[in-house]
Design an enzyme around this catalytic site. Structure first.
Site, PDB file in Angstrom:
ATOM      1  N   LYS A  36      17.316  -5.014   6.485  1.00  0.00           N
ATOM      2  CA  LYS A  36      18.372  -4.169   7.067  1.00  0.00           C
ATOM      3  C   LYS A  36      19.647  -4.991   7.146  1.00  0.00           C
ATOM      4  CE  LYS A  36      18.602  -2.998  11.658  1.00  0.00           C
ATOM      5  NZ  LYS A  36      18.279  -2.152  12.816  1.00  0.00           N
TER       6      LYS A  36
HETATM    7  C1  R5P Z   1      20.866  -4.140  16.674  1.00  0.00           C
HETATM    8  O1  R5P Z   1      20.663  -5.025  17.358  1.00  0.00           O
HETATM    9  C2  R5P Z   1      19.752  -3.433  16.173  1.00  0.00           C
HETATM   10  O2  R5P Z   1      19.097  -4.101  15.159  1.00  0.00           O
HETATM   11  C3  R5P Z   1      20.094  -2.046  15.764  1.00  0.00           C
HETATM   12  O3  R5P Z   1      18.888  -1.434  15.536  1.00  0.00           O
HETATM   13  C4  R5P Z   1      20.949  -1.922  14.518  1.00  0.00           C
HETATM   14  O4  R5P Z   1      22.171  -2.540  14.683  1.00  0.00           O
HETATM   15  C5  R5P Z   1      21.107  -0.466  14.115  1.00  0.00           C
HETATM   16  O5  R5P Z   1      21.751   0.258  15.082  1.00  0.00           O
HETATM   17  P1  R5P Z   1      23.262   0.721  14.931  1.00  0.00           P
HETATM   18  O6  R5P Z   1      23.238   1.777  13.855  1.00  0.00           O
HETATM   19  O7  R5P Z   1      23.631   1.239  16.265  1.00  0.00           O
HETATM   20  O8  R5P Z   1      24.067  -0.469  14.485  1.00  0.00           O
END
Ligand code: R5P
Length: 252
Positions: A159
């Site tokens: 990710k």
């Molecule tokens: C962040 O610490 C996490 O890994 C979140 O799951 C990731 O950033 C995704 O969430 P968002 O779309 O709010 O950035």
């Protein structure tokens, strides 16, 4: 991952270092209406235990790194949750952050390598999250470096963040890539972000704030699904976002 090779993961793990993030103050209330539209749910064991009914069949991506808070150096993470616990909780995969170029780069990459070693004993896939330190540029050169290192150390999926020349990040990464949404954007911009990411090779999104902080979270996740799974453009997705929600649930 669904049959089309794409995925809409719902990320609700922010509390592990941010505390009661806006929109997640009461996780159960936020998560429950979104579950029918998410392909998987990314969260910590604390929120899974307290806020998701065990009868729910949604695949779980269990966040297993942490130990830091927004008050301190974020890269100083350890693995907080054992593989045995992930198995007991019926997780489909485990996830942790790596902080390439940050103060604790080596520690977080070692966390990843060790988690892959542990996961391999049970066939538990690991998702690596390329967290970006405050001082790091979110460009294709940096994110490409971080994603490739994560894949080389054995992550099954990575990710990361969308950036200019994102296709270079994807091309240099031998495992599937999903994007995080990042801070809340106007809905049209968040849909454009998802559209651009999948057009340039991402297999989908692991999105949080742009869904649960939206004025219409169910409309937003449905719109994101339309982009990721149905190849819809932003205009059509925006129409879905604005629509009144049907009561029927998506079969999983
Ligand atoms: C962040 O610490 C996490 O890994 C979140 O799951 C990731 O950033 C995704 O969430 P968002 O779309 O709010 O950035």
């Amino acid at each position: 991952m669904m049959k089309d090779g794409r995925t809409v993961m719902l990320a609700v793990d922010h509390g592990y270092f941010q505390g009661p993030t806006t929109g997640l103050e009461n996780p159960r209330k936020t998560i429950t209406p979104l579950l029918p539209y998410a392909d998987s749910l990314a969260l910590t064991r604390g929120v899974l235990r307290t806020s998701v009914d065990p009868s729910q069949k949604i695949p779980i991506i269990l966040r297993v790194s942490g130990g830091t808070s927004i008050l301190k150096e974020l890269s100083d993470e350890v693995v907080t949750t054992s593989i045995e616990e992930a198995l007991r909780l019926n997780a489909s995969a485990v996830a942790l952050s790596v902080f390439v170029g940050s103060e604790h780069e080596k520690q977080t990459l070692a966390n990843l390598a060790e988690l892959v070693n542990e996961g391999e004993r049970y066939g538990m896939p690991v998702m690596a999250i390329t967290a970006v330190g405050r001082e790091m540029a979110r460009d294709a050169r940096y994110l490409g470096l971080a994603c490739r290192i994560a894949a080389e150390l054995g992550a099954s999926i990575v990710k990361t963040y969308y950036c200019e020349d994102f296709q270079k990040v994807v091309e240099g990464c031998p495992v599937p890539v999903v994007i995080a949404g990042g801070k809340k954007l106007p809905e049209r911009e968040a849909l454009q972000l998802a559209f651009d990411a999948v057009s340039e090779g991402a297999v989908g999104v692991d999105m949080g704030r742009n869904i649960f902080q939206s004025s219409n979270p169910v409309g937003m996740i449905r719109a994101i699904r339309a982009v990721v799974h149905d190849g819809k453009g932003v205009d059509e997705a925006m129409r879905l976002f604005g629509e009144k929600q049907p009561a029927k649930q998506i079969a999983r």
